[in-house]
Design an enzyme around this catalytic site. Structure first.
Site, PDB file in Angstrom:
ATOM      1  CE1 TYR A  36      -2.086   0.537   5.196  1.00  0.00           C
ATOM      2  CE2 TYR A  36      -1.459   1.790   6.269  1.00  0.00           C
ATOM      3  CZ  TYR A  36      -2.695   0.914   5.420  1.00  0.00           C
ATOM      4  OH  TYR A  36      -2.844   2.005   4.581  1.00  0.00           O
ATOM      5  CE  LYS A  74      -9.376   1.872  -2.052  1.00  0.00           C
ATOM      6  NZ  LYS A  74      -9.663   2.421  -1.090  1.00  0.00           N
ATOM      7  CG  HIS A 111      -4.982  -1.288  -2.311  1.00  0.00           C
ATOM      8  ND1 HIS A 111      -5.638  -0.251  -0.631  1.00  0.00           N
ATOM      9  CD2 HIS A 111      -6.412  -2.144  -1.483  1.00  0.00           C
ATOM     10  CE1 HIS A 111      -6.784  -0.174  -0.267  1.00  0.00           C
ATOM     11  NE2 HIS A 111      -7.378  -1.372  -1.062  1.00  0.00           N
ATOM     12  CB  CYS A 132      -3.406   2.631  -3.259  1.00  0.00           C
ATOM     13  SG  CYS A 132      -2.451   1.552  -1.710  1.00  0.00           S
ATOM     14  CG  HIS A 167      -1.795  -1.043   1.660  1.00  0.00           C
ATOM     15  ND1 HIS A 167      -2.610  -1.195   1.707  1.00  0.00           N
ATOM     16  CD2 HIS A 167      -1.447  -2.266   1.647  1.00  0.00           C
ATOM     17  CE1 HIS A 167      -3.637  -2.000   1.539  1.00  0.00           C
ATOM     18  NE2 HIS A 167      -2.804  -3.360   1.947  1.00  0.00           N
TER      19      HIS A 167
END
Length: 139
Positions: free
Chosen positions: A39, A122, A115, A124, A10
């Protein structure tokens, strides 16, 4: 013991050069009512590998995939003008690879993904983790 099938990379969606660290993410996630940083690892711009949740704990970083994954977040992911960009510093690149190599040895069957590979809405982590770490993917 959890069965780990994914290692998910991420970004924090902060501008390049952000001074954010794990403690800041932990405070933010607690403000959302979570039990702490979602995380397992956070890598600030200086390349330090900071430990959030233990690997034995379920993370809170990718809906529908938390139970069987490890979540790693590098600080950054946005250009100076606020657009998605791979802003990893050399230190972050080095530390992320070192961490992924260690996790790959520990969980050799786990696929390394971004991600965005699990949620196409996303950007990410703002780079292609699958291809960048192809040499660490299960065979």
């Amino acid at each position: 013991m959890r069965t780990i099938t994914l290692i998910i990379v991420h970004c924090s969606a902060n501008r390049a050069g952000s001074a954010l660290r794990l403690a800041d993410i932990d405070r933010y996630h607690r403000s959302l009512g979570w039990k702490g940083c979602g995380y397992h690892y956070v890598i600030p711009t200086d390349g330090t590998i900071e430990t959030g949740r233990t690997e034995a704990e379920v993370g809170a970083h990718c809906k529908k995939h938390n139970r069987h994954s490890i979540g790693i977040c590098y600080i950054g992911g946005m250009s100076a003008d606020g657009k998605p960009a791979d802003t990893r510093t050399d230190a972050q690149r080095t530390s992320l690879r070192k961490l992924l190599e260690a996790l790959h040895r520990k969980y050799p069957r786990a696929l390394i993904v971004g991600h965005r590979d699990l949620d196409p809405q996303k950007d990410c982590p703002c780079f292609n983790a699958v291809s960048e770490y192809a040499d660490l993917q299960p065979h």
